[in-house]
Scaffold this motif. Sequence first.
Motif, PDB file in Angstrom:
ATOM      1  N   ILE A  79      77.829   8.067  85.021  1.00  0.00           N
ATOM      2  CA  ILE A  79      79.003   8.451  85.797  1.00  0.00           C
ATOM      3  C   ILE A  79      78.544   9.384  86.903  1.00  0.00           C
ATOM      4  CG2 ILE A  79      81.203   9.664  85.816  1.00  0.00           C
ATOM      5  CD1 ILE A  79      81.693   8.686  83.037  1.00  0.00           C
ATOM      6  N   THR A  80      78.916   9.036  88.125  1.00  0.00           N
ATOM      7  CA  THR A  80      78.633   9.880  89.270  1.00  0.00           C
ATOM      8  C   THR A  80      79.902  10.647  89.604  1.00  0.00           C
ATOM      9  OG1 THR A  80      77.039   8.285  90.097  1.00  0.00           O
ATOM     10  CG2 THR A  80      77.839   9.918  91.662  1.00  0.00           C
ATOM     11  N   ASP A  81      79.781  11.964  89.662  1.00  0.00           N
ATOM     12  CA  ASP A  81      80.893  12.860  89.955  1.00  0.00           C
ATOM     13  C   ASP A  81      80.643  13.468  91.334  1.00  0.00           C
ATOM     14  OD1 ASP A  81      82.908  14.735  90.020  1.00  0.00           O
ATOM     15  OD2 ASP A  81      82.233  15.838  88.256  1.00  0.00           O
ATOM     16  N   LYS A  82      81.486  13.120  92.288  1.00  0.00           N
ATOM     17  CA  LYS A  82      81.339  13.645  93.650  1.00  0.00           C
ATOM     18  C   LYS A  82      82.556  14.500  93.968  1.00  0.00           C
ATOM     19  CE  LYS A  82      80.825  12.272  98.458  1.00  0.00           C
ATOM     20  NZ  LYS A  82      80.815  11.154  99.401  1.00  0.00           N
ATOM     21  N   TYR A  83      82.301  15.782  94.202  1.00  0.00           N
ATOM     22  CA  TYR A  83      83.370  16.728  94.529  1.00  0.00           C
ATOM     23  C   TYR A  83      83.116  17.222  95.945  1.00  0.00           C
ATOM     24  CZ  TYR A  83      86.626  20.599  94.039  1.00  0.00           C
ATOM     25  OH  TYR A  83      87.658  21.463  94.207  1.00  0.00           O
ATOM     26  N   SER A  84      84.097  17.044  96.817  1.00  0.00           N
ATOM     27  CA  SER A  84      83.944  17.429  98.218  1.00  0.00           C
ATOM     28  C   SER A  84      85.075  18.341  98.644  1.00  0.00           C
ATOM     29  CB  SER A  84      83.977  16.196  99.124  1.00  0.00           C
ATOM     30  OG  SER A  84      83.030  15.259  98.732  1.00  0.00           O
ATOM     31  N   THR A  85      84.749  19.272  99.517  1.00  0.00           N
ATOM     32  CA  THR A  85      85.737  20.119 100.172  1.00  0.00           C
ATOM     33  C   THR A  85      85.708  19.743 101.651  1.00  0.00           C
ATOM     34  OG1 THR A  85      85.406  21.892  98.606  1.00  0.00           O
ATOM     35  CG2 THR A  85      86.402  22.488 100.690  1.00  0.00           C
ATOM     36  N   LEU A  86      86.881  19.391 102.192  1.00  0.00           N
ATOM     37  CA  LEU A  86      86.970  18.929 103.568  1.00  0.00           C
ATOM     38  C   LEU A  86      87.784  19.901 104.412  1.00  0.00           C
ATOM     39  CD1 LEU A  86      87.926  15.227 102.743  1.00  0.00           C
ATOM     40  CD2 LEU A  86      85.635  16.144 103.068  1.00  0.00           C
ATOM     41  N   ASP A  87      87.385  20.032 105.662  1.00  0.00           N
ATOM     42  CA  ASP A  87      88.154  20.820 106.621  1.00  0.00           C
ATOM     43  C   ASP A  87      89.428  20.039 106.926  1.00  0.00           C
ATOM     44  OD1 ASP A  87      89.179  21.502 109.313  1.00  0.00           O
ATOM     45  OD2 ASP A  87      87.483  22.902 109.324  1.00  0.00           O
ATOM     46  N   PRO A  88      90.622  20.634 106.773  1.00  0.00           N
ATOM     47  CA  PRO A  88      91.863  19.884 106.969  1.00  0.00           C
ATOM     48  C   PRO A  88      92.108  19.447 108.419  1.00  0.00           C
ATOM     49  CG  PRO A  88      92.345  22.187 106.523  1.00  0.00           C
ATOM     50  CD  PRO A  88      90.873  22.000 106.348  1.00  0.00           C
ATOM     51  N   GLN A  89      91.481  20.096 109.366  1.00  0.00           N
ATOM     52  CA  GLN A  89      91.694  19.722 110.763  1.00  0.00           C
ATOM     53  C   GLN A  89      90.753  18.613 111.206  1.00  0.00           C
ATOM     54  OE1 GLN A  89      91.366  23.530 112.690  1.00  0.00           O
ATOM     55  NE2 GLN A  89      93.509  24.018 112.298  1.00  0.00           N
ATOM     56  N   THR A  90      89.497  18.663 110.754  1.00  0.00           N
ATOM     57  CA  THR A  90      88.522  17.661 111.195  1.00  0.00           C
ATOM     58  C   THR A  90      88.234  16.603 110.140  1.00  0.00           C
ATOM     59  OG1 THR A  90      86.646  18.942 110.377  1.00  0.00           O
ATOM     60  CG2 THR A  90      87.380  19.384 112.646  1.00  0.00           C
ATOM     61  N   ASN A  91      88.633  16.857 108.895  1.00  0.00           N
ATOM     62  CA  ASN A  91      88.376  15.965 107.758  1.00  0.00           C
ATOM     63  C   ASN A  91      86.872  15.809 107.480  1.00  0.00           C
ATOM     64  OD1 ASN A  91      89.768  14.702 105.687  1.00  0.00           O
ATOM     65  ND2 ASN A  91      89.421  12.688 106.560  1.00  0.00           N
TER      66      ASN A  91
END
Length: 132
Positions: free
Chosen positions: A82-94
Amino acid sequence: MKKTSLILGSILLAVGALWYFLIGPRLTVRVYPGWTWNAQFIGTNNYSWDAATDTFTGADPININKRDLIASMDSQTNQLVITDKYSTLDPQTNKPTWEYILAAPVDPQTGAHISEAFRGSYFLFPRNVQKT
């Protein structure tokens, strides 16, 4: 009478085989190759920790948080991973501001870690958990 019993027995045998090979694994296997789960939510991460003062700076912006779990077979070890990918994105630029990726072999029946370092731990919450 014998012919009816033979036909009925053949039908029951076919239904049993269908259950065993097609339906049963979906009910007994916790996770299988191709299984996915994802979530997306808005919030803060509190990663703006100031180690010098041992406090949060309060400068933690609002982020889009995205998490994807993907199950696949490792061709070299023939284990479910199982690959677990957790990302945090800038809401303005995505665009990603932070990303964490973990791949772990798991037992398809239980969702437990297979690797010795995590023996006894679960990657996925197990089915039929009883209060103890």
